[in-house]
Design an enzyme around this catalytic site. Structure first.
Site: not given
Lengths: 332, 332
Positions: B55-58, B111, B220
């Protein structure tokens, strides 16, 4: 606004202890004050020395930029507070390699007063000092009163340019001249979304509503040009670019470096969203972007917000910008 | 929890647009999905390919670690959401240089499912894939159920080790073997002080009181091991080190790399305060610290908090850790 710390009075000393423990090949403490950080590998004899100083709470500014092709020494104060004249004098003494020392720092009253006193202290020791003061924040005073402007992230560019000039063997007059040219070619503006907390104060530096932002705010929470509802990223970036380009117009063929800097908490994802507009506006003006810097270069601890800095280049500045440098936070 | 963005649905695409605009010499998009980031300068023919996804945001995880001596390609999803199997297959196709591809990613259900499907898609194209799944978060399951643990910042070490092994010309079995060794030698733990906000959700991922912290929280916002009053830095660091060393004891003569990582908003000043204790504890155990990493390596946007990761080294892992690599966020 939670912070991970121990006793707030130990914040700066413990931070420096950890910084040096983590990066002993870059940094060490000099003198007895515990507040003068110097290059672990000093510059060569005959190199012009480069020092800065200022308050803590802005990493990598100031201390982080001590390194090869950058600063020789930095005197660091408490959070948002100037170091003492004696600490600055110690930084100058370390930096002097017989060729004189440039004091390169931001336009804040306490820093100017103490660096002036430090210069008087070392004058008796036959160390020649020159001074370049950064005043790049366009929101803090009109162009006609440029000498009143605060120094913000443009300092990073000035450290880089002056550091490369000193490393290349130029003399004090030449290093000072090109540092002044870099300072003159810089323009910055910031926008804040949240305050930060000075550990020993224990409460936020200012108040801003949950749905508001402040355009033009300084890195210690100095008032900006407006407070209003939080705007979309493209509108924020557009206004920031308008203000920078009004102050320093660019024309077709100009070459410019740009820094899109987080004030601390703002994540890189948001910086990249903003960068789209920065790039589009610079290219629309006909300018070519050289070595864009997107990240955290000059911060206010956990403050949320961003700043943009433009450095208008000529061949001399571009060459110095691209010269190698190395510290724990930046490497070219 | 303010964010600088435009329409939340455009967050990831605009972020990637800016990332690539800022660093075209490191990154480019591959394929039609707009969500596969690959090396601008592909690896040499015959090199084992290295892909990840998540995912994005890392940032810098995952996309940021595409680069020389690191990843060849990365499929990136929405914030905190898995990319699709087709996007992962595109990443694998790009990474394949005729020597097979290692899929190296964190232990999250979405994933795993999508990377398995991606492997099936490319199997018909004669691309051989292997898999190493990172499960380094000691707070997420006991050692006896290690396969249930989440993958967090240890991924960065695994990318580095596997990337160096692939760059040096090892074959797929050898790269996979040493990546698994690195994964097995990693232990991480996090502590969160504040949540972050997923743009399309628009509210914080969890609630935590203004005077509280959570030990062991996932990146998360997955539940940790306790929620309690915010403790002093030295106590936080001490407990985190206790938990890591209980899971992977160190003995005199061991060599270890350690990452002290901000989850996003936590500034470097606080990381350095914590590093004092990390260093003291590792040295008290008789271990030698190699290449400590203090900074933002794996984040959750504007979440405040930290994670520590240990990588226990042997001569092979140490050599690969120190091998050159380069991306926009990290250079060795």
């Amino acid at each position: 606004m939670k912070k991970i710390l121990n006793n707030p009075v130990d914040y700066v000393d413990e931070m420096l202890e950890g910084l040096i423990a983590a990066h002993p090949h870059f940094y060490r403490l000099h003198g007895d004050s515990g507040r003068v950080v110097v290059r672990a590998m000093p510059g060569h004899r005959g190199k012009v020395g480069l020092v800065t100083g200022g308050g803590s709470g802005h990493l990598p500014v100031f201390t982080g930029y001590v390194g090869a092709g950058l600063l020789d020494a930095c005197a660091i104060g408490d959070v948002f507070a100037s170091p003492s004249a004696e600490q600055m004098a110690d930084a100058i003494r370390f930096a002097d390699q017989g060729a004189g020392v440039l004091r390169l720092y931001g336009n804040y009253g306490g820093d100017i007063m103490n660096f002036d006193m430090a210069g008087e202290l070392v004058e008796f020791e036959d160390i020649t000092c020159t001074t370049v003061v950064l005043a790049d924040d366009v929101a803090s005073a009109p162009l006609a009163e440029r000498e009143k402007r605060r120094g913000v992230a443009g300092m990073v560019y000035a450290f880089k340019i002056a550091g490369a000039a000193a490393e290349s063997g130029r003399d004090l007059a030449a290093v000072t001249k090109v540092a002044q040219k870099a300072a003159d070619a810089c323009r910055s503006i910031g926008a804040a979304l949240s305050p930060c907390t000075v550990p020993q104060v224990g409460k936020p530096t200012f108040h801003i509503a949950e749905d508001e932002m402040e355009m033009g705010m300084g890195i210690h929470g100095e008032p900006g040009v407006w407070v209003d509802k939080l705007r979309p990223a493209d509108a924020i970036a557009g206004e920031m670019m308008d203000r920078l380009l009004a102050d320093m117009p660019l024309a077709k063929g100009d070459r410019v470096s740009v820094m899109v800097n987080s004030l601390g908490a703002t994540p890189p994802e948001e910086l990249y969203i903003l960068y789209r507009i920065v790039k589009a506006r610079l290219e629309a003006a006909g300018a070519t972007i050289v070595m864009p810097l997107v990240g955290r270069y000059a911060t206010s601890m956990e403050m949320a917000g961003v700043s943009f800095t433009l450095l208008k280049l000529d061949p001399e500045l571009e060459g110095l910008l691209k010269a190698p440098c190395e510290c724990a936070f930046w490497r070219v």
